[in-house]
Design an enzyme around this catalytic site. Sequence first.
Site, short mmCIF file in Angstrom:
data_model
loop_
_atom_site.label_atom_id
_atom_site.label_comp_id
_atom_site.label_asym_id
_atom_site.label_seq_id
_atom_site.Cartn_x
_atom_site.Cartn_y
_atom_site.Cartn_z
N SER A 80 0.84 -1.21 0.00
CA SER A 80 0.00 0.00 0.00
C SER A 80 0.87 1.25 0.00
CB SER A 80 -0.93 -0.01 1.21
OG SER A 80 -0.18 0.18 2.39
N ARG A 108 0.37 3.66 -3.14
CA ARG A 108 -0.25 4.96 -2.88
C ARG A 108 0.58 6.08 -3.52
NH1 ARG A 108 -0.01 4.78 2.08
NH2 ARG A 108 -2.05 3.87 2.43
N ASN A 140 -0.65 8.06 -7.00
CA ASN A 140 -0.89 9.50 -6.98
C ASN A 140 -0.04 10.23 -8.00
OD1 ASN A 140 -2.72 10.79 -4.82
ND2 ASN A 140 -1.82 9.00 -3.81
#
Lengths: 273, 156
Positions: free
Chosen positions: A209, A213, A217
């Site tokens: 994660s 992440r 992004n």
Amino acid sequence: MASENLTASSYIQHHLQNLTFGQHPDGSWGIAHGAEEAAAMGFWAIHLDTMLFSIGLGILFLWLFRKAAKKVTADTPSGLQNFVEMMVEFVDQSVKETFHGKNKVIAPLALTIFVWVFLMNTMDLVPVDFLPHLASLLGVPYFRVVPTTDLNATLGMSISVFILIVYYSIKVKGVGGFVGELTLQPFGKWMIPFNLLLEGVGLLAKPVSLALRLFGNLYAGELIFILIAILPWGIQWALSVPWAIFHILVIVLQAFIFMMLTIVYLSMAHEDH
Amino acid sequence: MNINLTLIGQAISFAIFVWFCMKYVWPPVIAALEERSKKIADGLEAANRASRDLELAQEKATQTLRESKEQAAEIIEQANKRANQMIDEAKEQARLEGERRLQAAQAEIEQEVMRAKEALRAQVSALALAGAEKILGASVDEKAHSEIVEKLAKEL
């Protein structure tokens, strides 16, 4: 646009292609031309652009901070020292709020993550065609300037953090403690396989994660910059400027989140349940 | 998106950066920060101490001032008392001296009166003797009758 004969999709693909160096299936070494060739190189290939920019920015960070650290005084600070102290104090505060043990690694680790990720993210604000075009003039076919849009870079960091999580878990709780944490909760010793499944997923989800992440992004941000760059040049600014301003928030926030989560994960590794 | 050697390269450079930061960047900066905060704390403490000292000094000064005022008042009071005492003594002496002189004068006056009385008595006795002589027509033997005359003079 890079050149007029490119279609929109090939332009986007071109921009999302790393400068990959590796061994071609026929045995020769060289730069991959196109995504298929890069994929064919398998694991033993390296993204030269990602490495160049990440290491370059890392060295920039360390050079700048080392320069300030060498001349640091306890008297009235000025200029660079102010900035460096601000960053160090900010990171130190964040670490102290979250992590209550004694560990000499976590604070410098958090500082490195924050500044390095921030610098790598900042490359996103450089106009998307600027550096690749310059590189193509020098004969480099592909050039991705934002290392954090390369999953390898974010995974490389998050896996390092994962190794630290495992290391400190074992160091603080012992092998038995760590294994017990993975197997004996939440449901007690009669549900060991189920517990292991739950806790194992929980543990592995941390680095994944963390990496996804940041990657997601920045990848999305870069993609939108590329899409904006396809528009006619006269109206590009109307979209790219607001997006870039918004992105200033994103790049700081993502660097901060990566740092904070690293601290949280490592402080969890230090705590007994 | 290919996972390849870049990942390991990134992990290695990350480790090196963290090591460098831990070794050469973090300690001097954090040491300076701690030293500064200690300096500030020391400075504040010194300021506190100084103001406390000042307060003490002021208190002491006020006390000294009060004590000296008290002493001065005491001295003045003593001086006044002494002055009054001296005046009283002088008055007493003067009074005694006056009394003494008055007594001396009275004694002198009494003496004077006695002397006058004596003289008068002598003269009266002589006068009485002369009168009696005249009345008896014969001379009275002063020696024979001096006893009577004496008696007479004493009765006067």
